[in-house]
Scaffold this motif. Structure first.
Motif, PDB file in Angstrom:
ATOM      1  N   GLU A   1       0.869  -1.177   0.000  1.00 15.24           N
ATOM      2  CA  GLU A   1       0.000   0.000   0.000  1.00 15.24           C
ATOM      3  C   GLU A   1       0.905   1.226   0.000  1.00 15.24           C
ATOM      4  O   GLU A   1       1.780   1.361   0.851  1.00 15.24           O
ATOM      5  CB  GLU A   1      -0.862  -0.034   1.263  1.00 15.24           C
ATOM      6  N   LEU A   2       0.714   2.112  -0.969  1.00 18.10           N
ATOM      7  CA  LEU A   2       1.500   3.339  -1.082  1.00 18.10           C
ATOM      8  C   LEU A   2       0.549   4.525  -0.949  1.00 18.10           C
ATOM      9  O   LEU A   2      -0.255   4.776  -1.847  1.00 18.10           O
ATOM     10  CB  LEU A   2       2.212   3.394  -2.433  1.00 18.10           C
ATOM     11  N   THR A   3       0.642   5.213   0.173  1.00 17.96           N
ATOM     12  CA  THR A   3      -0.240   6.354   0.403  1.00 17.96           C
ATOM     13  C   THR A   3       0.601   7.607   0.588  1.00 17.96           C
ATOM     14  O   THR A   3       1.433   7.681   1.499  1.00 17.96           O
ATOM     15  CB  THR A   3      -1.129   6.130   1.641  1.00 17.96           C
ATOM     16  N   ARG A   4       0.380   8.561  -0.302  1.00 21.68           N
ATOM     17  CA  ARG A   4       1.074   9.845  -0.221  1.00 21.68           C
ATOM     18  C   ARG A   4       0.081  10.851   0.349  1.00 21.68           C
ATOM     19  O   ARG A   4      -1.060  10.938  -0.115  1.00 21.68           O
ATOM     20  CB  ARG A   4       1.528  10.261  -1.621  1.00 21.68           C
ATOM     21  N   PHE A   5       0.528  11.608   1.367  1.00 22.30           N
ATOM     22  CA  PHE A   5      -0.388  12.551   2.008  1.00 22.30           C
ATOM     23  C   PHE A   5       0.341  13.813   2.436  1.00 22.30           C
ATOM     24  O   PHE A   5       1.560  13.847   2.525  1.00 22.30           O
ATOM     25  CB  PHE A   5      -1.107  11.885   3.195  1.00 22.30           C
ATOM     26  N   HIS A   6      -0.440  14.851   2.686  1.00 28.37           N
ATOM     27  CA  HIS A   6       0.064  16.160   3.081  1.00 28.37           C
ATOM     28  C   HIS A   6      -0.221  16.372   4.563  1.00 28.37           C
ATOM     29  O   HIS A   6      -1.309  16.063   5.037  1.00 28.37           O
ATOM     30  CB  HIS A   6      -0.633  17.243   2.244  1.00 28.37           C
TER      31      HIS A   6
ATOM     32  N   HIS B   1      -4.589  16.019   4.073  1.00 26.60           N
ATOM     33  CA  HIS B   1      -5.322  15.379   2.980  1.00 26.60           C
ATOM     34  C   HIS B   1      -4.435  14.347   2.275  1.00 26.60           C
ATOM     35  O   HIS B   1      -3.218  14.442   2.305  1.00 26.60           O
ATOM     36  CB  HIS B   1      -5.868  16.401   1.965  1.00 26.60           C
ATOM     37  N   VAL B   2      -5.098  13.367   1.688  1.00 24.21           N
ATOM     38  CA  VAL B   2      -4.399  12.331   0.928  1.00 24.21           C
ATOM     39  C   VAL B   2      -4.162  12.851  -0.485  1.00 24.21           C
ATOM     40  O   VAL B   2      -5.072  13.378  -1.126  1.00 24.21           O
ATOM     41  CB  VAL B   2      -5.226  11.021   0.894  1.00 24.21           C
ATOM     42  N   VAL B   3      -2.949  12.702  -0.954  1.00 21.60           N
ATOM     43  CA  VAL B   3      -2.567  13.125  -2.300  1.00 21.60           C
ATOM     44  C   VAL B   3      -2.824  12.000  -3.293  1.00 21.60           C
ATOM     45  O   VAL B   3      -3.382  12.199  -4.359  1.00 21.60           O
ATOM     46  CB  VAL B   3      -1.082  13.570  -2.340  1.00 21.60           C
ATOM     47  N   SER B   4      -2.419  10.775  -2.919  1.00 16.62           N
ATOM     48  CA  SER B   4      -2.641   9.619  -3.784  1.00 16.62           C
ATOM     49  C   SER B   4      -2.573   8.344  -2.951  1.00 16.62           C
ATOM     50  O   SER B   4      -1.956   8.319  -1.895  1.00 16.62           O
ATOM     51  CB  SER B   4      -1.608   9.559  -4.916  1.00 16.62           C
TER      52      SER B   4
END
Length: 100
Positions: free
Chosen positions: A5-10, A84-87
């Motif tokens: 799982e790859l989650t990019r977030f701010h 927030h989640v970016v991707s």
């Protein structure tokens, strides 16, 4: 092979300490409550962004975890620090670390 799982977030700068303080409890909750959870790595990126790399035994384990959401306090505290989640993506490893 494992599911990744790859989650990019701010994260806004004033919430970074809160995010990092919540991380150990989030990981403990995952170990206790999420079948197939193998581990995670948190990467700080430029521009107040982060990448969470989470390994699961199977795609079904990842889907089950996603369905549970922030069901425990440690997980909720970590998620609450995210602006927030970016991707978000899912993949499969081709090799494991011990195979290199």
């Amino acid at each position: 092979m494992t599911t990744v799982e790859l989650t990019r977030f701010h994260v806004v700068p004033e919430h970074v300490e809160r995010l990092l303080a919540a991380r150990p409890a989030m990981l403990a909750d995952f170990r206790a409550d999420r079948s197939g959870f193998l581990g995670a790595r948190l990467v700080r990126l430029p521009g107040d962004e982060w990448l969470d790399i989470v390994h699961w035994q199977t795609p079904e384990d990842f889907a089950s975890s996603r369905a549970k959401g922030a069901n425990l306090p440690g997980i909720r505290a970590f998620f609450d620090a995210i602006d927030h989640v970016v991707s978000a993506e899912e993949g499969t490893t081709i090799e494991d670390e011990d195979e290199r």
